[in-house]
Design a protein around this motif. Structure first.
Motif, short mmCIF file in Angstrom:
data_model
loop_
_atom_site.label_atom_id
_atom_site.label_comp_id
_atom_site.label_asym_id
_atom_site.label_seq_id
_atom_site.Cartn_x
_atom_site.Cartn_y
_atom_site.Cartn_z
N GLY A 168 0.81 -1.22 0.00
CA GLY A 168 0.00 0.00 0.00
C GLY A 168 0.83 1.26 0.00
N THR A 169 0.32 2.28 0.63
CA THR A 169 0.93 3.61 0.59
C THR A 169 1.90 3.81 1.74
OG1 THR A 169 -1.09 4.50 -0.42
CG2 THR A 169 0.44 6.09 0.54
N PRO A 170 3.16 4.13 1.46
CA PRO A 170 4.12 4.35 2.55
C PRO A 170 3.93 5.73 3.16
CG PRO A 170 5.20 4.70 0.46
CD PRO A 170 3.80 4.25 0.14
N THR A 171 4.29 5.85 4.42
CA THR A 171 4.41 7.15 5.06
C THR A 171 5.88 7.54 5.08
OG1 THR A 171 4.72 6.25 7.28
CG2 THR A 171 2.44 6.60 6.54
N ALA A 172 6.14 8.79 5.41
CA ALA A 172 7.53 9.23 5.48
C ALA A 172 8.30 8.41 6.51
CB ALA A 172 7.59 10.72 5.81
N ASP A 173 7.67 8.15 7.65
CA ASP A 173 8.34 7.39 8.71
C ASP A 173 8.55 5.94 8.32
OD1 ASP A 173 8.50 9.63 10.29
OD2 ASP A 173 6.77 9.12 11.53
N SER A 174 7.51 5.31 7.73
CA SER A 174 7.65 3.89 7.38
C SER A 174 8.69 3.68 6.30
CB SER A 174 6.29 3.32 6.94
OG SER A 174 5.89 3.84 5.68
N LEU A 175 8.73 4.59 5.33
CA LEU A 175 9.70 4.43 4.25
C LEU A 175 11.11 4.73 4.75
CD1 LEU A 175 10.25 3.75 1.35
CD2 LEU A 175 9.71 6.10 0.70
N THR A 176 11.25 5.70 5.63
CA THR A 176 12.55 6.00 6.20
C THR A 176 13.10 4.79 6.96
OG1 THR A 176 12.03 8.35 6.38
CG2 THR A 176 13.83 7.52 7.74
N SER A 177 12.25 4.18 7.78
CA SER A 177 12.68 3.03 8.58
C SER A 177 13.08 1.86 7.69
CB SER A 177 11.56 2.61 9.53
OG SER A 177 11.89 1.44 10.23
N THR A 178 12.27 1.58 6.67
CA THR A 178 12.56 0.47 5.76
C THR A 178 13.83 0.72 4.97
OG1 THR A 178 10.18 0.12 5.55
CG2 THR A 178 11.57 -0.97 3.95
N LEU A 179 13.99 1.94 4.49
CA LEU A 179 15.18 2.28 3.71
C LEU A 179 16.43 2.24 4.58
CD1 LEU A 179 16.43 3.20 1.05
CD2 LEU A 179 15.81 5.55 1.64
N GLU A 180 16.31 2.67 5.82
CA GLU A 180 17.47 2.65 6.72
C GLU A 180 18.01 1.22 6.87
OE1 GLU A 180 18.70 4.55 11.03
OE2 GLU A 180 16.63 3.85 10.75
N HIS A 181 17.12 0.26 7.04
CA HIS A 181 17.55 -1.13 7.16
C HIS A 181 18.21 -1.60 5.86
CE1 HIS A 181 16.95 -5.52 6.71
NE2 HIS A 181 17.39 -5.54 7.96
N THR A 182 17.65 -1.21 4.75
CA THR A 182 18.16 -1.66 3.45
C THR A 182 19.55 -1.11 3.16
OG1 THR A 182 15.90 -1.83 2.60
CG2 THR A 182 17.65 -1.66 0.96
N LEU A 183 19.86 0.05 3.71
CA LEU A 183 21.15 0.68 3.47
C LEU A 183 22.26 0.16 4.37
CD1 LEU A 183 19.91 4.34 2.92
CD2 LEU A 183 20.92 2.84 1.19
N GLU A 184 21.95 -0.81 5.23
CA GLU A 184 22.99 -1.37 6.08
C GLU A 184 24.04 -2.10 5.23
OE1 GLU A 184 21.06 -3.87 8.90
OE2 GLU A 184 20.12 -2.20 9.98
N PRO A 185 25.32 -2.02 5.61
CA PRO A 185 26.39 -2.63 4.80
C PRO A 185 26.19 -4.12 4.54
CG PRO A 185 27.31 -1.15 6.44
CD PRO A 185 25.85 -1.25 6.75
N ALA A 186 25.63 -4.85 5.51
CA ALA A 186 25.45 -6.29 5.30
C ALA A 186 24.46 -6.57 4.17
CB ALA A 186 24.98 -6.95 6.59
N VAL A 187 23.42 -5.74 4.05
CA VAL A 187 22.44 -5.92 2.98
C VAL A 187 23.08 -5.62 1.63
CG1 VAL A 187 20.20 -5.18 2.06
CG2 VAL A 187 20.54 -5.37 4.54
N ALA A 188 23.88 -4.56 1.58
CA ALA A 188 24.57 -4.22 0.33
C ALA A 188 25.52 -5.34 -0.09
CB ALA A 188 25.32 -2.90 0.48
N ALA A 189 26.21 -5.92 0.88
CA ALA A 189 27.14 -7.01 0.57
C ALA A 189 26.39 -8.23 0.04
CB ALA A 189 27.94 -7.38 1.81
N ARG A 190 25.26 -8.53 0.64
CA ARG A 190 24.45 -9.66 0.19
C ARG A 190 23.92 -9.40 -1.23
NH1 ARG A 190 23.54 -15.00 0.08
NH2 ARG A 190 21.32 -15.51 -0.04
N ALA A 191 23.50 -8.17 -1.50
CA ALA A 191 23.00 -7.83 -2.84
C ALA A 191 24.09 -8.02 -3.88
CB ALA A 191 22.46 -6.41 -2.86
N ARG A 192 25.30 -7.60 -3.55
CA ARG A 192 26.41 -7.78 -4.52
C ARG A 192 26.72 -9.26 -4.73
NH1 ARG A 192 28.41 -3.32 -1.50
NH2 ARG A 192 29.73 -4.73 -0.25
N SER A 193 26.58 -10.04 -3.68
CA SER A 193 26.85 -11.48 -3.80
C SER A 193 25.81 -12.16 -4.68
CB SER A 193 26.87 -12.11 -2.42
OG SER A 193 27.00 -13.53 -2.50
#
Length: 406
Positions: free
Chosen positions: A361-386
């Motif tokens: 559905g529709t994200p709020t500023a807070d919900s999208l910020t929280s979700t994006l913050e987790h996604t930007l963690e280095p471990a997630v980026a490393a997994r994406a590259r793998s």
């Protein structure tokens, strides 16, 4: 060999067929397309003959808040189904004249197999997501019940859910399909979905991102995603923006409608995390809150394969094409699913550890910020590259060779 490739859907439905068409042409085959008129200029510019089918889809996905219109009354629903099927029989039959084979993609290809049957030529059905194809291992994509249809009980297992989906196909299209088949001297069919999908559908999805749930099941032929290499340069304005700072976050909703203010929510989430932002206008015509806002850029059609390699994350609606492009580029993802198979892709992103599934559905500023913050963690980026190293790019080649050799 002359091959017709047919689909009714958005850019994400058409682009894989274009990739397959170009591979077939490179292998010496003659190819034509039957797709919505929105994509006529694009496909024609590639030297691919095209027959437009149906109305322009973009007009039906104009910018503005997503609406859930009241479902049509049974009589009106019957009329719409009859009109859709009649258009398909007329248009696809004309497009297929002189062809040796038809490949149909996505579940709305109600008439295509009957057209192939009447012409005595082979027919192949392809899906872009495993959850579209029946299996006891997963439920069908969620759809609201038709008027008068009792919702499935909470305890219904996957087999019952698929049986109900089969009834939905029959209720919507069975009478119209069999009426046209009778006029062509073809025998009636009792199960529309099985007729459309065939006994051995193809799955044009990457086996790492979206594996068929039962590897021993030979009823589905998984080719891998149909990806066309994109060598278009990025616009100078975009290159300048990318070079001017740290990798930005990409936001886009593709061909989906979007709620008003979504662009502002996206920019807020990026700014809250100290990130620059690129907003893809898409069919929702997303825009920046203020023109020329520092650290933000709005873009139109762009080479995603090149751009996604240079962003910090990709925030999108969970379409198969965008999910695959971001995964291939090694970019972490946030999927905000709206409908149909987008829920599947969001969950796969989460389970693979290459990003986060935002609530539908529709994200709020807070919900999208929280979700994006987790996604930007280095471990997630490393997994994406793998995971990117495991995504295959030869799906269209494999499919083309199978069509040629049988």
């Amino acid at each position: 060999m002359h091959v017709l490739l047919s689909t009714i859907g958005s850019r994400g439905d058409v682009q894989p067929l274009v990739a397959l068409a170009l591979r077939l042409r490179a292998l010496g085959q003659a190819v034509r397309l039957c797709v919505p008129p929105d994509f006529r200029d694009w496909t024609s510019s590639l030297g691919l003959p095209v027959t437009p089918i149906g109305p322009e889809l973009r007009k039906a996905t104009a910018a503005g808040p997503p609406a859930t219109p009241a479902p049509p009354a049974p009589e009106r629903r019957r009329q719409l189904a009859e009109a859709t099927v009649a258009t398909q029989f007329e248009t696809i039959a004309a497009a297929a004249r002189g062809c040796d084979m038809i490949v149909a993609a996505t579940a709305l290809q109600i008439a295509t197999r009957s057209v192939a049957e009447s012409m005595g030529i082979p027919y192949v059905f392809a899906a872009y997501c495993p959850t579209v194809l029946p299996s006891p291992h997963h439920a069908p994509p969620p759809l609201p019940p038709l008027p008068g249809q009792t919702p499935a009980p909470a305890a219904a297992d996957n087999r019952e859910l698929w049986a109900r989906e089969s009834e939905r196909f029959n209720d919507l299209f069975g009478a119209a399909l069999n009426s046209h088949r009778a006029s062509m001297g073809l025998a009636p069919i009792s199960d529309v979905r099985s007729h459309v999908f065939t006994g051995r559908p193809w799955l044009a999805a990457d086996p790492t991102l979206a594996p068929w749930p039962d590897p021993a099941d030979q009823a589905v032929f998984q080719t891998g995603a149909w990806i066309q290499p994109d060598d278009r340069p990025l616009l100078p304005e975009l290159e300048t923006f990318l070079d001017a700072g740290e990798p930005p976050v990409y936001f886009g909703f593709g061909s989906m409608r979007a709620p008003q203010g979504l662009g502002q929510v996206m920019i807020h989430a990026a700014r809250a995390l100290g990130r620059r932002a690129i907003v893809s206008r898409g069919w929702a015509d997303l825009s920046l809150p203020v023109d020329g806002e520092p650290g933000c850029l709005a873009v139109g059609e762009v080479n995603q394969q090149a751009l996604f390699k240079r962003v910090a994350a990709v925030v999108h609606h969970g379409g198969a094409g965008t999910t695959t492009a971001a995964a291939l580029a090694g970019a972490p993802q946030v999927a905000i699913p709206q409908l149909y198979d987008q829920h599947y892709w969001a969950q796969r992103i989460h389970r693979l550890g290459i990003g986060t599934a935002h609530a539908p559905g529709t994200p709020t500023a807070d919900s999208l910020t929280s979700t994006l913050e987790h996604t930007l963690e280095p471990a997630v980026a490393a997994r994406a590259r793998s995971i990117a190293t495991a995504v295959r790019t030869d799906g269209a080649q494999l499919a083309a060779q199978r069509l040629i050799t049988g």
